[in-house]
Design a protein around this motif. Structure first.
Motif, PDB file in Angstrom:
ATOM      1  N   VAL A  46       0.726  -1.301  -0.001  1.00 19.46           N
ATOM      2  CA  VAL A  46      -0.133   0.028  -0.224  1.00 19.46           C
ATOM      3  C   VAL A  46       0.685   1.162   0.092  1.00 19.46           C
ATOM      4  CG1 VAL A  46      -1.916   1.251   1.115  1.00 19.46           C
ATOM      5  CG2 VAL A  46      -1.652  -1.275   1.381  1.00 19.46           C
ATOM      6  N   GLY A  47       0.469   2.053  -0.794  1.00 16.98           N
ATOM      7  CA  GLY A  47       1.348   3.376  -0.951  1.00 16.98           C
ATOM      8  C   GLY A  47       0.993   4.486   0.264  1.00 16.98           C
ATOM      9  N   ASP A  48       2.005   5.462   0.538  1.00 19.97           N
ATOM     10  CA  ASP A  48       1.708   6.254   1.669  1.00 19.97           C
ATOM     11  C   ASP A  48       0.444   7.199   1.471  1.00 19.97           C
ATOM     12  OD1 ASP A  48       4.029   5.516   2.866  1.00 19.97           O
ATOM     13  OD2 ASP A  48       5.090   6.607   1.565  1.00 19.97           O
ATOM     14  N   ALA A  51      -6.421   6.925   2.702  1.00 20.49           N
ATOM     15  CA  ALA A  51      -7.625   6.318   2.089  1.00 20.49           C
ATOM     16  C   ALA A  51      -7.252   4.718   1.768  1.00 20.49           C
ATOM     17  CB  ALA A  51      -8.219   6.895   0.934  1.00 20.49           C
ATOM     18  N   GLU A  52      -6.091   4.615   1.312  1.00 16.65           N
ATOM     19  CA  GLU A  52      -5.825   3.291   0.505  1.00 16.65           C
ATOM     20  C   GLU A  52      -5.459   2.472   1.878  1.00 16.65           C
ATOM     21  OE1 GLU A  52      -6.074   1.434  -2.051  1.00 16.65           O
ATOM     22  OE2 GLU A  52      -6.699   3.064  -3.372  1.00 16.65           O
ATOM     23  N   LEU A  53      -4.640   3.143   2.763  1.00 22.30           N
ATOM     24  CA  LEU A  53      -4.292   2.563   4.092  1.00 22.30           C
ATOM     25  C   LEU A  53      -5.508   2.002   5.023  1.00 22.30           C
ATOM     26  CD1 LEU A  53      -1.658   0.996   5.248  1.00 22.30           C
ATOM     27  CD2 LEU A  53      -1.564   3.395   6.110  1.00 22.30           C
ATOM     28  N   THR A  54      -6.525   3.005   4.936  1.00 26.49           N
ATOM     29  CA  THR A  54      -7.560   2.839   5.852  1.00 26.49           C
ATOM     30  C   THR A  54      -8.469   1.786   5.518  1.00 26.49           C
ATOM     31  OG1 THR A  54      -7.608   5.093   6.559  1.00 26.49           O
ATOM     32  CG2 THR A  54      -9.476   3.806   6.914  1.00 26.49           C
ATOM     33  N   ALA A  55      -8.574   1.533   3.860  1.00 26.19           N
ATOM     34  CA  ALA A  55      -9.443   0.530   3.476  1.00 26.19           C
ATOM     35  C   ALA A  55      -8.905  -0.863   3.677  1.00 26.19           C
ATOM     36  CB  ALA A  55      -9.555   0.703   1.813  1.00 26.19           C
ATOM     37  N   VAL A  84      -3.234   5.989  11.042  1.00 25.15           N
ATOM     38  CA  VAL A  84      -4.421   5.214  10.454  1.00 25.15           C
ATOM     39  C   VAL A  84      -5.050   4.183  11.371  1.00 25.15           C
ATOM     40  CG1 VAL A  84      -4.858   3.820   8.485  1.00 25.15           C
ATOM     41  CG2 VAL A  84      -3.877   5.919   8.220  1.00 25.15           C
ATOM     42  N   VAL A  85      -4.015   3.250  11.802  1.00 19.45           N
ATOM     43  CA  VAL A  85      -4.507   2.034  12.741  1.00 19.45           C
ATOM     44  C   VAL A  85      -4.981   2.599  13.965  1.00 19.45           C
ATOM     45  CG1 VAL A  85      -3.687   0.337  14.158  1.00 19.45           C
ATOM     46  CG2 VAL A  85      -2.629   0.587  11.815  1.00 19.45           C
ATOM     47  N   ALA A  86      -4.522   3.758  14.531  1.00 21.10           N
ATOM     48  CA  ALA A  86      -5.320   4.059  15.708  1.00 21.10           C
ATOM     49  C   ALA A  86      -6.422   4.813  15.597  1.00 21.10           C
ATOM     50  CB  ALA A  86      -4.506   5.370  16.516  1.00 21.10           C
ATOM     51  N   ALA A  87      -6.800   5.496  14.525  1.00 19.49           N
ATOM     52  CA  ALA A  87      -8.025   5.913  13.900  1.00 19.49           C
ATOM     53  C   ALA A  87      -9.019   4.969  13.642  1.00 19.49           C
ATOM     54  CB  ALA A  87      -7.720   6.845  12.895  1.00 19.49           C
ATOM     55  N   HIS A  88      -8.792   3.825  12.815  1.00 23.20           N
ATOM     56  CA  HIS A  88      -9.435   2.940  12.395  1.00 23.20           C
ATOM     57  C   HIS A  88     -10.086   2.021  13.858  1.00 23.20           C
ATOM     58  CE1 HIS A  88     -11.549  -0.322  10.382  1.00 23.20           C
ATOM     59  NE2 HIS A  88     -10.899  -1.114  11.148  1.00 23.20           N
ATOM     60  N   LEU A  89      -8.912   2.036  14.828  1.00 22.51           N
ATOM     61  CA  LEU A  89      -9.516   1.208  16.061  1.00 22.51           C
ATOM     62  C   LEU A  89     -10.121   2.114  17.006  1.00 22.51           C
ATOM     63  CD1 LEU A  89      -6.527  -1.175  16.372  1.00 22.51           C
ATOM     64  CD2 LEU A  89      -8.612  -1.820  15.250  1.00 22.51           C
ATOM     65  N   GLY A  90     -10.115   3.594  16.769  1.00 21.97           N
ATOM     66  CA  GLY A  90     -10.701   4.253  17.674  1.00 21.97           C
ATOM     67  C   GLY A  90     -10.057   4.226  19.043  1.00 21.97           C
ATOM     68  N   LEU A  91      -8.585   4.340  18.767  1.00 21.81           N
ATOM     69  CA  LEU A  91      -7.795   4.503  19.993  1.00 21.81           C
ATOM     70  C   LEU A  91      -7.036   5.829  19.831  1.00 21.81           C
ATOM     71  CD1 LEU A  91      -5.747   1.257  19.736  1.00 21.81           C
ATOM     72  CD2 LEU A  91      -7.733   1.700  21.441  1.00 21.81           C
ATOM     73  N   VAL A  92      -7.012   6.670  21.114  1.00 22.87           N
ATOM     74  CA  VAL A  92      -6.249   7.870  21.011  1.00 22.87           C
ATOM     75  C   VAL A  92      -4.664   7.646  21.272  1.00 22.87           C
ATOM     76  CG1 VAL A  92      -7.793  10.044  22.035  1.00 22.87           C
ATOM     77  CG2 VAL A  92      -7.114   7.686  23.486  1.00 22.87           C
ATOM     78  N   LEU A  93      -4.153   8.630  20.389  1.00 24.05           N
ATOM     79  CA  LEU A  93      -2.492   8.721  20.584  1.00 24.05           C
ATOM     80  C   LEU A  93      -2.031   9.337  21.685  1.00 24.05           C
ATOM     81  CD1 LEU A  93      -1.953   8.880  16.723  1.00 24.05           C
ATOM     82  CD2 LEU A  93      -1.009   6.943  17.902  1.00 24.05           C
ATOM     83  N   GLU A  94      -1.243   8.874  22.425  1.00 25.65           N
ATOM     84  CA  GLU A  94      -0.626   9.448  23.477  1.00 25.65           C
ATOM     85  C   GLU A  94       0.829   9.369  23.470  1.00 25.65           C
ATOM     86  OE1 GLU A  94      -4.185   8.732  27.099  1.00 25.65           O
ATOM     87  OE2 GLU A  94      -2.544   7.091  26.580  1.00 25.65           O
ATOM     88  N   GLU A  95       1.447  10.552  23.814  1.00 28.60           N
ATOM     89  CA  GLU A  95       2.904  10.769  23.783  1.00 28.60           C
ATOM     90  C   GLU A  95       3.471   9.804  24.758  1.00 28.60           C
ATOM     91  OE1 GLU A  95       5.196  14.470  22.410  1.00 28.60           O
ATOM     92  OE2 GLU A  95       6.067  14.139  24.528  1.00 28.60           O
ATOM     93  N   ASP A  96       4.444   9.104  24.687  1.00 30.39           N
ATOM     94  CA  ASP A  96       4.966   8.243  25.704  1.00 30.39           C
ATOM     95  C   ASP A  96       6.254   8.808  26.057  1.00 30.39           C
ATOM     96  OD1 ASP A  96       6.680   6.275  27.019  1.00 30.39           O
ATOM     97  OD2 ASP A  96       5.675   4.559  25.910  1.00 30.39           O
ATOM     98  N   PRO A  97       6.440   9.449  27.325  1.00 28.70           N
ATOM     99  CA  PRO A  97       7.471   9.996  27.682  1.00 28.70           C
ATOM    100  C   PRO A  97       8.814   9.170  27.469  1.00 28.70           C
ATOM    101  CG  PRO A  97       6.093  10.096  29.476  1.00 28.70           C
ATOM    102  CD  PRO A  97       5.464   9.229  28.154  1.00 28.70           C
ATOM    103  N   ALA A  98       8.910   7.941  27.815  1.00 30.67           N
ATOM    104  CA  ALA A  98       9.853   6.992  27.917  1.00 30.67           C
ATOM    105  C   ALA A  98      10.331   6.833  26.316  1.00 30.67           C
ATOM    106  CB  ALA A  98       9.519   5.368  28.478  1.00 30.67           C
TER     107      ALA A  98
END
Ligand code: ATP
Ligand code: MG
Length: 428
Positions: A46-48, A51-55, A84-98
């Motif tokens: 899949v290219g960058d 839409a393609e990646l989400t599908a 894309v993966v986080a959005a599809h799964l409905g997961l929030v992205l959080e910065e990991d300080p480590a």
């Protein structure tokens, strides 16, 4: 599908869609997955492109328990995999300080300051496990979605693994922590395979014979899947089954292979993956026989193939490439008058070549090959691709073929058929 542990792979990166860069990661991932008993149901490049990646992510997760993505974890705008993966799964992205800390230290160790864009690589979907990347900046991610993804878990539980694109970063991660985690899910499940080789029939002719047989295996427990692969003059049947119990898988595959053996008769070359040349060599060895080849249009190719097998010096005596009419007479005692009467490409000449080399060398069996490889030299009666092959061990056989294709293909098919005629002679 639901009860089977299947995986999908997405190789992400527009450069992988150009002729300049090949996706090799998916091959490596497939090897590890198969080793763990997990069958790969599909993979895609899949290219960058969001839409393609989400599908493709949606498609994969709708059908398969495991999804592995490689690439697109970098710091730049075109690296979309994480989002894309986080959005599809409905997961929030959080910065990991480590992760920020580890990256800053990595840059500092080289005397550099970490660019701000790299903070993207520290974004982790809530609940995901971070996979260390000792060989680069982007860590991998392990996401369990919809509950525990144990072997017994119901449909709906999913594993999504995000790995970096560079092979030297991806491989250690896949081989280390990911293999371990996937292994725990796969449990004792393994893929068991058999490779059955067939010669002397085309793909569709083989399919006609075996399809009614292997279609039944789809209802078996364990289910056996069959793939037909056609080569030049040969066909491969790949049988694969996924099972926890190795003994019952083996027994099921043995039964399946026996059905093929019965149906294929003399066209069956081997049931253990052994190649035609090796099988023919073993048949010669079993009789304590020597073979010599008299080759015209194949230019020594049949002998070259036979001698690709280690240990062939125990049964291949010699080969004479008798390309000209003069060579056929001088080296193989083919009467000039015979060539004049029937032509160099004829059954009498093929027979005389096989008999000639057998007599001259004193071997048990001689093989003669003469034909028109093209592109020139064909006539209406003997078009390009006309090849006569003889096998002689005292009770000679000869056949005339009309092979399709260009020069290379005619030579390859002639060599294969010559060896296969020898094999058939030996099993009669
Ligand atoms: P980075 O942090 O290095 O940018 P990344 O996860 O974003 O990592 P990509 O930018 O997609 O990875 O790829 C980096 C390089 O890795 C590519 O230029 C290519 O050389 C190699 N690579 C990526 N994907 C594959 C693949 N599927 N097979 C082989 N090589 C690959
Ligand atoms: Mg990148």
């Amino acid at each position: 599908m639901a009860d089977r542990l299947t995986a999908a792979i997405l190789a992400v990166g527009s450069e992988l869609l150009t002729p300049h860069k090949t996706d090799t990661n998916s091959l490596y991932l497939t090897e590890v997955l198969n080793d763990l008993g997990i069958a790969v149901a599909f993979k895609a490049i899949v290219g960058d492109n969001r839409a393609e990646l989400t599908a493709h992510v949606a498609h994969a997760l709708a059908r398969h328990r495991v999804l592995i993505l490689t690439g697109g974890l970098g710091p730049t705008d075109d690296d979309l995999t994480r989002e894309v993966v986080a959005a599809h799964l409905g997961l929030v992205l959080e910065e990991d300080p480590a992760i920020v800390d580890a990256m800053e230290r990595r840059f500092a160790s080289r005397g550099w300051k970490m660019p701000a864009v790299n903070r993207r690589q520290a974004m982790v979907p809530r609940g995901a496990a971070v996979l260390d990347n000792p060989h680069g900046t982007a860590p991998g991610l392990w996401i369990e979605h919809g509950g525990p993804a144990s072997a017994e878990a119901a449909v709906g539980k999913r594993i999504v693994v995000l790995l970096p694109g560079p092979p030297r970063e991806m491989k250690p991660m896949m081989d280390g922590e990911v293999r371990q985690r996937l292994g725990a899910i796969a449990g004792a499940t393994r893929l068991h395979r058999r490779l059955v080789r067939v010669a002397g029939k085309g793909e569709s002719a083989v399919e006609e014979i075996v399809q009614p047989i292997y279609s039944q295996w789809l209802a078996h427990s364990p289910m056996i899947e069959t793939t037909i692969l056609a080569g030049l003059g040969q066909v491969e049947l790949h049988l694969v089954t996924q099972a926890e119990d190795g003994a019952s898988a083996s027994a099921a595959l043995n039964d399946a292979v026996s059905e093929l053996v019965a149906a294929l008769g003399a066209d069956l070359v081997s049931t253990d993956g052994a190649v035609l040349e090796a099988v023919t060599g073993d048949l010669l060895s079993a009789r304590g026989w020597w073979v010599a080849f008299a080759e015209s249009c194949t230019g020594g190719l049949a002998t070259s193939r036979m001698t690709d097998v280690p240990g062939s010096s125990a049964y291949v005596e010699r080969s004479i490439v008798a390309y000209s009419n003069r060579a056929k007479s001088e080296l193989l005692d083919v009467p000039e008058a015979l060539i004049a009467e029937h032509g160099a490409v004829s059954e009498p000449v093929a027979l005389a070549m096989a008999a000639g080399i057998r007599k001259r060398t004193g071997v048990n069996v001689g093989v003669g090959i003469t034909g028109i490889a093209g592109p020139g030299g064909g006539t209406e009666q003997k078009p390009v691709g006309t090849v006569c092959i003889a096998v002689d061990a005292g009770d000679p056989r000869v056949r005339t073929f009309r092979f399709p294709g260009g020069r290379e293909m005619v030579k390859a098919l002639s060599a294969t058929w010559a060896i296969d005629m020898l094999r058939r002679y030996l099993i009669k």
